[in-house]
Design a protein around this motif. Structure first.
Motif, PDB file in Angstrom:
ATOM      1  N   ASP A   1     -25.512   4.885  43.090  1.00 40.46           N
ATOM      2  CA  ASP A   1     -26.128   3.851  43.908  1.00 40.46           C
ATOM      3  C   ASP A   1     -27.180   3.120  43.081  1.00 40.46           C
ATOM      4  O   ASP A   1     -27.817   3.708  42.211  1.00 40.46           O
ATOM      5  CB  ASP A   1     -26.805   4.478  45.121  1.00 40.46           C
ATOM      6  N   VAL A   2     -27.356   1.857  43.406  1.00 35.33           N
ATOM      7  CA  VAL A   2     -28.313   1.027  42.668  1.00 35.33           C
ATOM      8  C   VAL A   2     -29.558   0.804  43.530  1.00 35.33           C
ATOM      9  O   VAL A   2     -29.451   0.540  44.733  1.00 35.33           O
ATOM     10  CB  VAL A   2     -27.672  -0.324  42.298  1.00 35.33           C
ATOM     11  N   LEU A   3     -30.709   0.938  42.896  1.00 33.54           N
ATOM     12  CA  LEU A   3     -31.974   0.545  43.522  1.00 33.54           C
ATOM     13  C   LEU A   3     -32.476  -0.679  42.760  1.00 33.54           C
ATOM     14  O   LEU A   3     -32.776  -0.588  41.572  1.00 33.54           O
ATOM     15  CB  LEU A   3     -33.007   1.678  43.433  1.00 33.54           C
ATOM     16  N   VAL A   4     -32.549  -1.827  43.443  1.00 36.09           N
ATOM     17  CA  VAL A   4     -33.016  -3.046  42.783  1.00 36.09           C
ATOM     18  C   VAL A   4     -34.515  -3.203  43.052  1.00 36.09           C
ATOM     19  O   VAL A   4     -34.947  -3.112  44.208  1.00 36.09           O
ATOM     20  CB  VAL A   4     -32.285  -4.299  43.310  1.00 36.09           C
ATOM     21  N   VAL A   5     -35.278  -3.444  41.999  1.00 34.48           N
ATOM     22  CA  VAL A   5     -36.715  -3.705  42.152  1.00 34.48           C
ATOM     23  C   VAL A   5     -37.063  -4.976  41.388  1.00 34.48           C
ATOM     24  O   VAL A   5     -36.342  -5.392  40.484  1.00 34.48           O
ATOM     25  CB  VAL A   5     -37.581  -2.533  41.633  1.00 34.48           C
ATOM     26  N   SER A   6     -38.189  -5.570  41.759  1.00 37.34           N
ATOM     27  CA  SER A   6     -38.620  -6.830  41.139  1.00 37.34           C
ATOM     28  C   SER A   6     -39.677  -6.618  40.065  1.00 37.34           C
ATOM     29  O   SER A   6     -40.072  -7.571  39.398  1.00 37.34           O
ATOM     30  CB  SER A   6     -39.231  -7.758  42.194  1.00 37.34           C
ATOM     31  N   SER A   7     -40.188  -5.395  39.944  1.00 31.05           N
ATOM     32  CA  SER A   7     -41.296  -5.159  39.006  1.00 31.05           C
ATOM     33  C   SER A   7     -41.510  -3.661  38.850  1.00 31.05           C
ATOM     34  O   SER A   7     -41.004  -2.856  39.645  1.00 31.05           O
ATOM     35  CB  SER A   7     -42.577  -5.783  39.564  1.00 31.05           C
TER      36      SER A   7
ATOM     37  N   LYS B   1     -30.413   7.530  41.006  1.00 36.78           N
ATOM     38  CA  LYS B   1     -29.866   6.176  41.099  1.00 36.78           C
ATOM     39  C   LYS B   1     -29.895   5.434  39.760  1.00 36.78           C
ATOM     40  O   LYS B   1     -30.516   5.872  38.797  1.00 36.78           O
ATOM     41  CB  LYS B   1     -30.669   5.366  42.129  1.00 36.78           C
ATOM     42  N   ILE B   2     -29.209   4.291  39.763  1.00 38.94           N
ATOM     43  CA  ILE B   2     -29.337   3.334  38.660  1.00 38.94           C
ATOM     44  C   ILE B   2     -30.388   2.324  39.105  1.00 38.94           C
ATOM     45  O   ILE B   2     -30.213   1.656  40.129  1.00 38.94           O
ATOM     46  CB  ILE B   2     -27.992   2.629  38.378  1.00 38.94           C
ATOM     47  N   VAL B   3     -31.481   2.233  38.346  1.00 35.20           N
ATOM     48  CA  VAL B   3     -32.518   1.254  38.681  1.00 35.20           C
ATOM     49  C   VAL B   3     -32.173  -0.077  38.018  1.00 35.20           C
ATOM     50  O   VAL B   3     -31.869  -0.122  36.828  1.00 35.20           O
ATOM     51  CB  VAL B   3     -33.908   1.739  38.215  1.00 35.20           C
ATOM     52  N   LEU B   4     -32.183  -1.139  38.805  1.00 38.58           N
ATOM     53  CA  LEU B   4     -31.965  -2.494  38.265  1.00 38.58           C
ATOM     54  C   LEU B   4     -33.243  -3.299  38.443  1.00 38.58           C
ATOM     55  O   LEU B   4     -33.729  -3.463  39.562  1.00 38.58           O
ATOM     56  CB  LEU B   4     -30.815  -3.181  39.012  1.00 38.58           C
ATOM     57  N   TYR B   5     -33.789  -3.763  37.321  1.00 41.28           N
ATOM     58  CA  TYR B   5     -34.978  -4.625  37.359  1.00 41.28           C
ATOM     59  C   TYR B   5     -34.521  -6.079  37.467  1.00 41.28           C
ATOM     60  O   TYR B   5     -34.029  -6.652  36.495  1.00 41.28           O
ATOM     61  CB  TYR B   5     -35.807  -4.463  36.085  1.00 41.28           C
ATOM     62  N   ASP B   6     -34.681  -6.681  38.624  1.00 42.03           N
ATOM     63  CA  ASP B   6     -34.324  -8.103  38.799  1.00 42.03           C
ATOM     64  C   ASP B   6     -35.600  -8.918  38.671  1.00 42.03           C
ATOM     65  O   ASP B   6     -36.206  -9.319  39.660  1.00 42.03           O
ATOM     66  CB  ASP B   6     -33.657  -8.315  40.160  1.00 42.03           C
ATOM     67  N   VAL B   7     -35.995  -9.139  37.423  1.00 39.91           N
ATOM     68  CA  VAL B   7     -37.295  -9.763  37.150  1.00 39.91           C
ATOM     69  C   VAL B   7     -37.080 -11.181  36.630  1.00 39.91           C
ATOM     70  O   VAL B   7     -36.512 -11.363  35.546  1.00 39.91           O
ATOM     71  CB  VAL B   7     -38.088  -8.943  36.111  1.00 39.91           C
TER      72      VAL B   7
ATOM     73  N   LEU C   1     -27.610  -6.822  32.594  1.00 38.83           N
ATOM     74  CA  LEU C   1     -26.659  -7.625  33.371  1.00 38.83           C
ATOM     75  C   LEU C   1     -27.039  -9.092  33.211  1.00 38.83           C
ATOM     76  O   LEU C   1     -28.080  -9.434  32.655  1.00 38.83           O
ATOM     77  CB  LEU C   1     -26.719  -7.246  34.857  1.00 38.83           C
ATOM     78  N   THR C   2     -26.212  -9.967  33.757  1.00 37.84           N
ATOM     79  CA  THR C   2     -26.555 -11.386  33.748  1.00 37.84           C
ATOM     80  C   THR C   2     -27.584 -11.673  34.847  1.00 37.84           C
ATOM     81  O   THR C   2     -27.727 -10.907  35.806  1.00 37.84           O
ATOM     82  CB  THR C   2     -25.324 -12.255  34.017  1.00 37.84           C
ATOM     83  N   VAL C   3     -28.276 -12.789  34.700  1.00 43.64           N
ATOM     84  CA  VAL C   3     -29.194 -13.259  35.744  1.00 43.64           C
ATOM     85  C   VAL C   3     -28.446 -13.361  37.074  1.00 43.64           C
ATOM     86  O   VAL C   3     -28.938 -12.926  38.123  1.00 43.64           O
ATOM     87  CB  VAL C   3     -29.775 -14.635  35.355  1.00 43.64           C
ATOM     88  N   GLU C   4     -27.245 -13.936  37.014  1.00 40.34           N
ATOM     89  CA  GLU C   4     -26.465 -14.175  38.228  1.00 40.34           C
ATOM     90  C   GLU C   4     -26.175 -12.873  38.975  1.00 40.34           C
ATOM     91  O   GLU C   4     -26.309 -12.799  40.202  1.00 40.34           O
ATOM     92  CB  GLU C   4     -25.135 -14.861  37.870  1.00 40.34           C
ATOM     93  N   ASP C   5     -25.729 -11.861  38.224  1.00 42.38           N
ATOM     94  CA  ASP C   5     -25.321 -10.623  38.892  1.00 42.38           C
ATOM     95  C   ASP C   5     -26.518  -9.797  39.341  1.00 42.38           C
ATOM     96  O   ASP C   5     -26.460  -9.145  40.386  1.00 42.38           O
ATOM     97  CB  ASP C   5     -24.380  -9.832  37.994  1.00 42.38           C
ATOM     98  N   ALA C   6     -27.615  -9.857  38.574  1.00 44.95           N
ATOM     99  CA  ALA C   6     -28.816  -9.148  39.025  1.00 44.95           C
ATOM    100  C   ALA C   6     -29.277  -9.723  40.359  1.00 44.95           C
ATOM    101  O   ALA C   6     -29.632  -8.987  41.289  1.00 44.95           O
ATOM    102  CB  ALA C   6     -29.918  -9.280  37.969  1.00 44.95           C
ATOM    103  N   GLN C   7     -29.238 -11.046  40.466  1.00 45.28           N
ATOM    104  CA  GLN C   7     -29.639 -11.673  41.728  1.00 45.28           C
ATOM    105  C   GLN C   7     -28.667 -11.335  42.852  1.00 45.28           C
ATOM    106  O   GLN C   7     -29.074 -11.116  43.990  1.00 45.28           O
ATOM    107  CB  GLN C   7     -29.722 -13.186  41.544  1.00 45.28           C
ATOM    108  N   MET C   8     -27.375 -11.297  42.531  1.00 45.67           N
ATOM    109  CA  MET C   8     -26.383 -10.986  43.571  1.00 45.67           C
ATOM    110  C   MET C   8     -26.584  -9.565  44.096  1.00 45.67           C
ATOM    111  O   MET C   8     -26.586  -9.336  45.317  1.00 45.67           O
ATOM    112  CB  MET C   8     -24.963 -11.157  43.037  1.00 45.67           C
ATOM    113  N   LEU C   9     -26.780  -8.598  43.205  1.00 42.01           N
ATOM    114  CA  LEU C   9     -26.984  -7.223  43.649  1.00 42.01           C
ATOM    115  C   LEU C   9     -28.256  -7.115  44.489  1.00 42.01           C
ATOM    116  O   LEU C   9     -28.310  -6.345  45.454  1.00 42.01           O
ATOM    117  CB  LEU C   9     -27.023  -6.275  42.448  1.00 42.01           C
ATOM    118  N   HIS C  10     -29.261  -7.907  44.114  1.00 46.86           N
ATOM    119  CA  HIS C  10     -30.506  -7.915  44.878  1.00 46.86           C
ATOM    120  C   HIS C  10     -30.255  -8.477  46.284  1.00 46.86           C
ATOM    121  O   HIS C  10     -30.747  -7.934  47.277  1.00 46.86           O
ATOM    122  CB  HIS C  10     -31.553  -8.741  44.133  1.00 46.86           C
ATOM    123  N   ARG C  11     -29.485  -9.571  46.363  1.00 49.40           N
ATOM    124  CA  ARG C  11     -29.166 -10.120  47.687  1.00 49.40           C
ATOM    125  C   ARG C  11     -28.416  -9.095  48.537  1.00 49.40           C
ATOM    126  O   ARG C  11     -28.657  -8.967  49.733  1.00 49.40           O
ATOM    127  CB  ARG C  11     -28.308 -11.396  47.558  1.00 49.40           C
ATOM    128  N   MET C  12     -27.480  -8.403  47.903  1.00 54.16           N
ATOM    129  CA  MET C  12     -26.698  -7.394  48.653  1.00 54.16           C
ATOM    130  C   MET C  12     -27.623  -6.303  49.192  1.00 54.16           C
ATOM    131  O   MET C  12     -27.503  -5.899  50.352  1.00 54.16           O
ATOM    132  CB  MET C  12     -25.616  -6.802  47.739  1.00 54.16           C
TER     133      MET C  12
END
Lengths: 462, 462
Positions: free
Chosen positions: B140-146, B160-166, B225-236
Motif C-alpha cells: 500500500d502507498v502512503l502519499v505525503v506532501s512533506s 507501506k511505500i511512502v510517496l513524497y508528492d512534493v 515517479l513522474t510528476v503526473e503519476d505522483a499527483q494522480m496517486l495523491h488524488r486517488m
C-alpha cells in the motif's frame, strides 16, 4: 415579458434573412439577444464558475479508467460509468447507440540504434500500422527532411528504413508525414518508415497518432521516434556515418468489436424534434489519460447540459450531448451518428464539438451561413464577461464532420492552443496539464452557446 | 606597451590589497584592465563566436558516446577520445589522472499501479539505491506532501511505500526528498520510498539523481515517479481509495572501477606553477546524453583553452582544463583532484566550473576575498559586449568544492537557468536543447575570465 421581447427578436431575425446585416440592424439584434438571454447566460456562467465540479469529474474519469482506446475494456467501462452518471444527473433519453469499432493492438514494440552505437530509441507505433516479423526489421536508415527530398533520393531508399526528420511547423502541414509517410516510403522500396514526432516541444517523448496505407503499395511498419532521436540520427547521417536501426513491432489489427456513442438529452419544450447537439469523443489513444484529447471535450459538453438541468432550464429545442466513440483511429462514431440520425439531420440546428483541449476558451469557430454567423456572433457576446465570446469564421470538429457534410451548421470550441501539441497523443496527456478555472470557462461557453441557440425564437438559418 | 600598463595595473592592484576599494580606484583599475586586456578579450570573443565549433564538438561527444555514467565503458571511451583530441589540439601535459569510482548498476526496473487499477508508472531508480527482491515489493502507498506530514502520519507508514508528492519550488529545497527521502521513510517503518521527480515541468518524464542512506536505519529502495503519476496517486488517496504499487528494481552497487580525471594545460610563460583551473564533469547519469549536465561545461572549458592555443596566447600563469569524473554519484573526481594536487593548491589562483548547462551566460558567481571580487568583477566588464559580464557574489561548483574548502577562490559560470531543470537527469538532456550561439558565448566567457586572471600582473589575492 418574454412574449414582447420574442416578437421584437423575431422581427430582427427575420430581417436578417432577407437583408444583408447592416451595422444598426446587427446592433439592435445584439441588444435583443443580450436583453433576452443576458440573465440566463449569467446564471449558466456563474454556476459553471462556482466550483471545480467539471474538473473533478474529468479527473475522476481519466484517473479511474485511464486511457480509453477504441476496442478496449477501459473505454467500455468508462462509457458504462458515464451512462450511470448521466442517469443520476437526471438527464433524459440517456442511452448508448451501438457502433462497431476497429481494434488495433500495439503489443510490444521497440526501436534500437545498432550502428554507429547501440542505444534504445523511445518510440510509439502509429495507429493502424502493421507489425514487423518477430525478429524485427534491421536495416540502414535514410534520413530525409521532406517528401521532396525523398523523391530526389528515391534511388537510395530500396531496402532501407526511411526516417522523416521534419521540424514542426503547423499540425496540418507536419502531420502529413504521419498520415502518408509509410505509403511514400514503400513506394520507393523502403522496408519500414519512421517519423519525427509531430510536436514543437519534446522531452524525449514519442507521439502516436493515425496513419494510412494505399492499396497499390506494400504495407510497411510505421512508427514515431522522438524529436531528439530523429535529429540525432540526422546528424549522424550528415557526418557520413552508417546508421542502422532494428525496429520490432507486434502491432496488429483484429476483428471489429462493439462500442457505443453515448447520448443524453434535455428534450425541448416547444420544438423537441429540433436539436442542438454538442459533444466530444470518448475514445483516446492508448497512452496517457486522454484528458485533453478528448476527455475534457466530453466533460465540457456533458457538464454544460448538466448545468442546464440543475438550473431548471429547458430550452425550446432539444439539447443533446453526444460522446462519439473511435474518433482517433476510425471516426466510426461520427459516421454512425450520421447514419443513425440521418432522418433528423434537417432538424439539427447546430452541432458543437470541443476537441482542442479545455484550455482557456476564446470563443468558437463557426461553419454555416452568413445569416447564422451573425446570430451566433451575437450569442457569443453573452460570453464576453469571461473573454470567451469571439466567434470566428470556420470551425467544427472531426466527429461532427460527417453531419456538417450534409448541411448541419458546425462549431468548434476555440481555446488557447499554445501547449496542446506538447501533450498530443502522448503519455503526457494528463489532467494536471489542465486548469480548473479554464475547464469551468469551457463548460460555461458550451452551455451558453448551446442553450441560447436551442432556445432562440427562430431556428438558426442554414 | 604592455610594460607601461603593467606598472600602472600593478599599482592599482597593490592599492586594492591595502585599502578598501573606493569608487574612483575601482574605476581606474577597471580602465586599466580594460586597456590591458580589451584587445585580447575581443580576439577570444570573436574567435569563440566565429563558428559553431564548440557546439559541433559537443554534439559529436554526446552523439557518439551517449550517456557517460561512472563505471561504464561509454565514459572511458569518451575520455580516451577527449585525450586524443586534446593532443591533436596541441594542448600541453595532456593526461588522465587515475580515480577509482563507484559502480552502481540500474538493471531492469519498473513500478506498476495495482490498485485501484493496473497501470505502468514510468520511473527511474535513484542512484545508489538498493534493489528489491526479484518478485518486487508490493505494498500500500502512503502519499505525503512533506517530511512534516510524514512525521504527523508516521503511525500509518509501517509496511507501506511512502510517496513524497512534493511540488517543485527551488532545486535546493525540493531535492531533499530525493537525498534523504529513503532514510526518513525507513525510519518510520516504510518498505520502499518514491519521490515526485524534481522538476517544474514534466511530460511524464522521470528524473533520476543521487540519494543517500544512513547507518542507523534499514536501506530501502528509493525511486522517482513522474510528476503526473505522483499527483494522480495523491488524488486517488484523497478520494479514499486504496493505492497499491509493485516496485521492482534490480539496482546494485558493484566494486569500484578505475576512471580518470582528464587534464590538459597551456603552461604559464612566467609563473608556470601558478594555476587557473577550469572545467566541468565528464560523467553524466545513465539516461539522456548528458549534453547540459555536464558535457557542455566540459566543452566550454576545453574549447576556451583550445582557443587560447589557436590564437597563440600563453598567459603568465598556467591555465589547466580539468574534466572531473564521477560528480553525479560520488564526487570522487573532485576529491581525487584535491588529493593529487594538494601541494599545489596554494598556487591555484582560481578554479572555474561550468555545471549549470551552457545556456545564455550572464557572467559568473564568485567565492573569494573582497579584493579578489573587485578584480574579477572588472575582468567581467570585458564580457559586457556579449552580456556575459555580470560577476555576482557566491558561486562555485561541486567538483571544485573540495579545493575551495581548502581556500582556492572559486567561480561558477552563471547562465539562464529557466529550463535547466526541465531536462535535468532525464532522457531529455540532449544536445538539441542547446543553442550554438549560447554555447559559443559560454566558451567566450570561460576563455576571457580564465585567460585574464591567469595573465594578471599580480596573482588574484586570497
Amino acid at each position: 415579458m418574454r412574449t414582447t421581447a420574442y416578437v421584437s427578436l423575431l422581427v430582427a431575425v427575420a430581417s436578417l434573412q432577407i437583408l444583408p446585416a447592416v451595422a444598426t440592424g446587427a446592433a439592435e439584434q445584439a441588444a435583443d439577444i443580450g436583453e433576452q438571454y443576458g440573465e440566463v447566460a449569467d446564471r449558466l456562467i456563474d454556476a459553471a464558475m462556482a466550483d471545480d465540479r467539471a474538473y473533478e469529474r474529468l479527473a475522476l474519469l481519466v484517473d479511474e479508467f485511464g486511457p480509453r482506446f477504441s476496442g478496449t475494456e477501459n473505454l467500455e467501462l468508462a462509457l458504462d460509468w458515464i451512462l450511470e452518471q448521466m442517469e443520476a444527473d437526471g438527464l433524459e433519453n440517456v442511452r448508448g447507440e451501438d457502433v462497431m469499432v476497429p481494434r488495433w493492438v500495439r503489443g510490444n514494440e521497440s526501436a534500437e540504434l545498432i550502428e554507429p552505437r547501440p542505444q534504445n530509441l523511445p518510440m510509439l507505433g502509429l495507429g493502424g500500422s502493421v507489425g514487423t516479423p518477430a525478429a524485427g526489421i534491421t536495416a540502414d536508415v535514410l534520413v530525409v527532411s521532406s517528401f521532396d527530398e525523398l523523391s530526389a533520393r528515391s534511388s537510395e531508399a530500396e531496402g532501407k528504413i526511411v526516417l522523416y526528420d521534419v521540424p514542426f511547423t503547423t499540425y496540418g502541414e507536419t502531420v502529413q508525414y504521419r498520415g502518408r509517410g509509410a505509403v511514400e516510403a514503400a513506394r520507393v522500396g523502403a522496408v519500414a518508415s519512421l517519423i519525427r514526432s509531430v510536436t514543437p516541444v519534446s522531452l524525449r517523448s514519442p507521439h502516436t497518432g493515425g496513419m494510412r496505407y494505399a492499396d497499390d503499395v506494400p504495407r510497411i511498419p510505421h512508427a514515431a521516434l522522438t524529436v531528439e532521436d530523429a535529429q540525432m540520427l540526422h546528424r549522424m547521417q550528415n557526418r557520413g556515418e552508417r546508421v542502422v536501426v532494428r525496429l520490432k513491432m507486434e502491432a496488429e489489427t483484429l476483428a471489429d468489436v462493439p462500442s457505443r456513442n453515448v447520448i443524453a438529452e434535455i428534450v425541448g419544450s416547444e420544438l423537441p424534434d429540433e436539436v442542438v447537439v454538442l459533444g466530444g469523443h470518448s475514445d483516446s489513444w492508448d497512452v496517457g489519460q486522454g484528458a485533453m484529447d478528448d476527455g475534457g471535450g466530453c466533460v465540457a459538453a456533458w457538464e454544460a447540459v448538466r448545468l442546464m438541468k440543475d438550473l431548471g432550464l429547458r430550452p425550446r429545442r432539444t439539447v443533446r450531448v453526444a460522446l462519439w466513440t473511435n474518433e482517433e483511429n476510425g471516426l466510426r462514431g461520427g459516421n454512425a451518428y450520421r447514419d443513425e440520425h440521418l432522418n433528423e439531420l434537417d432538424d439539427h440546428v447546430l452541432a458543437i464539438e470541443s476537441d482542442s483541449g479545455v484550455f482557456k476558451p476564446s470563443g468558437f469557430g463557426f461553419t454555416g451561413s452568413d445569416a447564422a454567423y451573425e446570430i451566433v456572433r451575437q450569442v457569443g457576446r453573452l460570453l464576453d464577461r469571461i473573454d470567451a465570446g469571439q466567434v470566428t469564421r470556420g470551425g467544427g470538429g472531426a466527429d461532427i464532420g460527417p453531419i456538417m457534410a450534409l448541411g448541419v451548421p458546425g462549431m468548434g470550441l476555440s481555446v488557447d492552443g499554445s501547449r496542446y501539441f506538447w501533450y498530443h497523443h502522448t503519455e503526457a496527456d494528463t489532467i494536471d496539464k489542465l486548469d480548473p478555472d479554464e475547464v469551468a470557462r469551457s463548460v460555461a461557453a458550451m452551455a451558453v452557446m448551446a442553450y441560447v441557440v436551442a432556445d432562440l425564437p427562430e431556428s438558426l438559418p442554414r
